[in-house]
Write an enzyme that holds these catalytic residues in place. Structure first.
Site, PDB file in Angstrom:
ATOM      1  N   GLY A 111      30.484  37.197  32.039  1.00 50.30           N
ATOM      2  CA  GLY A 111      30.383  38.075  30.845  1.00 50.30           C
ATOM      3  C   GLY A 111      31.065  37.337  29.733  1.00 50.30           C
ATOM      4  CG  HIS A 136      36.792  41.415  32.620  1.00 51.44           C
ATOM      5  ND1 HIS A 136      37.609  40.734  33.460  1.00 51.44           N
ATOM      6  CD2 HIS A 136      36.609  40.631  31.543  1.00 51.44           C
ATOM      7  CE1 HIS A 136      37.929  39.644  32.927  1.00 51.44           C
ATOM      8  NE2 HIS A 136      37.698  39.622  31.849  1.00 51.44           N
ATOM      9  CD  GLU A 137      33.450  40.428  29.559  1.00 50.56           C
ATOM     10  OE1 GLU A 137      33.492  40.108  28.625  1.00 50.56           O
ATOM     11  OE2 GLU A 137      33.466  39.640  30.771  1.00 50.56           O
ATOM     12  CG  HIS A 168      37.586  40.677  26.931  1.00 48.97           C
ATOM     13  ND1 HIS A 168      38.806  40.154  26.685  1.00 48.97           N
ATOM     14  CD2 HIS A 168      37.223  40.204  28.249  1.00 48.97           C
ATOM     15  CE1 HIS A 168      38.777  39.031  27.751  1.00 48.97           C
ATOM     16  NE2 HIS A 168      38.182  39.218  28.555  1.00 48.97           N
ATOM     17  CD  GLN A 227      36.065  36.675  26.996  1.00 45.49           C
ATOM     18  OE1 GLN A 227      35.007  37.246  27.046  1.00 45.49           O
ATOM     19  NE2 GLN A 227      36.814  36.247  27.805  1.00 45.49           N
ATOM     20  CB  CYS A 231      39.850  36.238  32.355  1.00 46.73           C
ATOM     21  SG  CYS A 231      39.360  36.770  30.452  1.00 46.73           S
ATOM     22  CG  LEU A 232      34.799  32.877  30.913  1.00 46.15           C
ATOM     23  CD1 LEU A 232      33.503  32.906  30.170  1.00 46.15           C
ATOM     24  CD2 LEU A 232      34.961  31.859  32.002  1.00 46.15           C
TER      25      LEU A 232
END
Length: 227
Positions: free
Chosen positions: A64, A175-176, A179, A69, A133-134
């Site tokens: 995702g 999670h997304e 953000h 991000q 997480c990226l």
């Protein structure tokens, strides 16, 4: 954010290097609620941004990627989980054992775009697993999340959806969407569980984080319904 400023920001991003650079923790854009998407970019520019985000998510690789991000403060995210690594990456990192996938409810999630998503829990059950997480590269921690959620929003064409997700797909959409509210997974994590990717691979590849909870000294969050 004014439409003109937002358009300029997107055009600058799309004219830069690819895959898009991913913003890391510490950048204010990750800590501010994103602006609702109300057509500010137009269909063609939105499509280009979505394609660039998909490319960056796959290149990372991740399951995702939210617009903040990549530095764009819009309520927009892309998700996709093929479960198995693509052929070009097989052999470069450990793959998740089948029994672990089953316990975590990890099933294929086709690529899709989330515009202005909002989730709510369905029932009280929570599940706790290591999560990364990226935007927090190199680390993972145990996070308790709703095991079953209802997600509402639109797709890239403006079509509304109202769906329920469970297992790992439910974790991904939470999670997304977090953000887009300025929330990182670390805000919900058991910080005593914080571990490098290498430490997780060496010590905590079990189906559940029960062994990690015992060894690292944190309570299993799924036993608490007050979070």
């Amino acid at each position: 954010m004014k439409t003109g400023i937002l358009v300029d920001l997107v055009e600058k991003l799309l004219s830069g290097p690819r895959p898009l650079p991913i913003v890391c923790a510490g950048d204010p854009v990750l800590r501010r609620p994103a602006t609702s998407y109300e057509g500010q970019l137009g269909a063609e520019r939105l499509a280009r941004l979505v394609e660039a985000m998909k490319e960056s998510m796959r290149a990372a690789p991740g399951v995702g990627l939210a617009a903040p991000q990549v530095g764009i403060p819009l309520r927009l995210a892309v998700i996709e989980d093929p479960v198995e690594l693509p052929p070009e990456l097989r052999g470069t990192r450990p793959e998740m054992p089948v029994e672990v996938r089953e316990v975590r409810g990890r099933v294929p999630l086709p690529f899709r775009v989330l515009v202005n998503p909002l989730y709510e829990s369905v029932g009280e059950r929570r599940a706790a697993f290591f999560e990364g997480c990226l935007s927090v590269p190199g680390w993972q921690a145990v996070v308790a999340r709703h095991a079953h959620v209802r997600l509402r929003g639109e797709d890239e064409a403006g079509r509304s959806f109202d769906e329920e997700f469970s297992g790992w797909p439910a974790r991904i959409v939470q999670h997304e969407t977090d953000h887009l509210d300025g929330t990182l997974y670390l805000d919900r994590a058991e910080l005593r569980s914080l571990a490098t990717h290498e430490a997780v691979a060496e010590h905590w590849q079990q189906a559940t984080p029960a062994d990690a909870a015992l060894a690292l000294g944190f309570p299993l969050p799924e036993l608490r319904l007050d979070r």
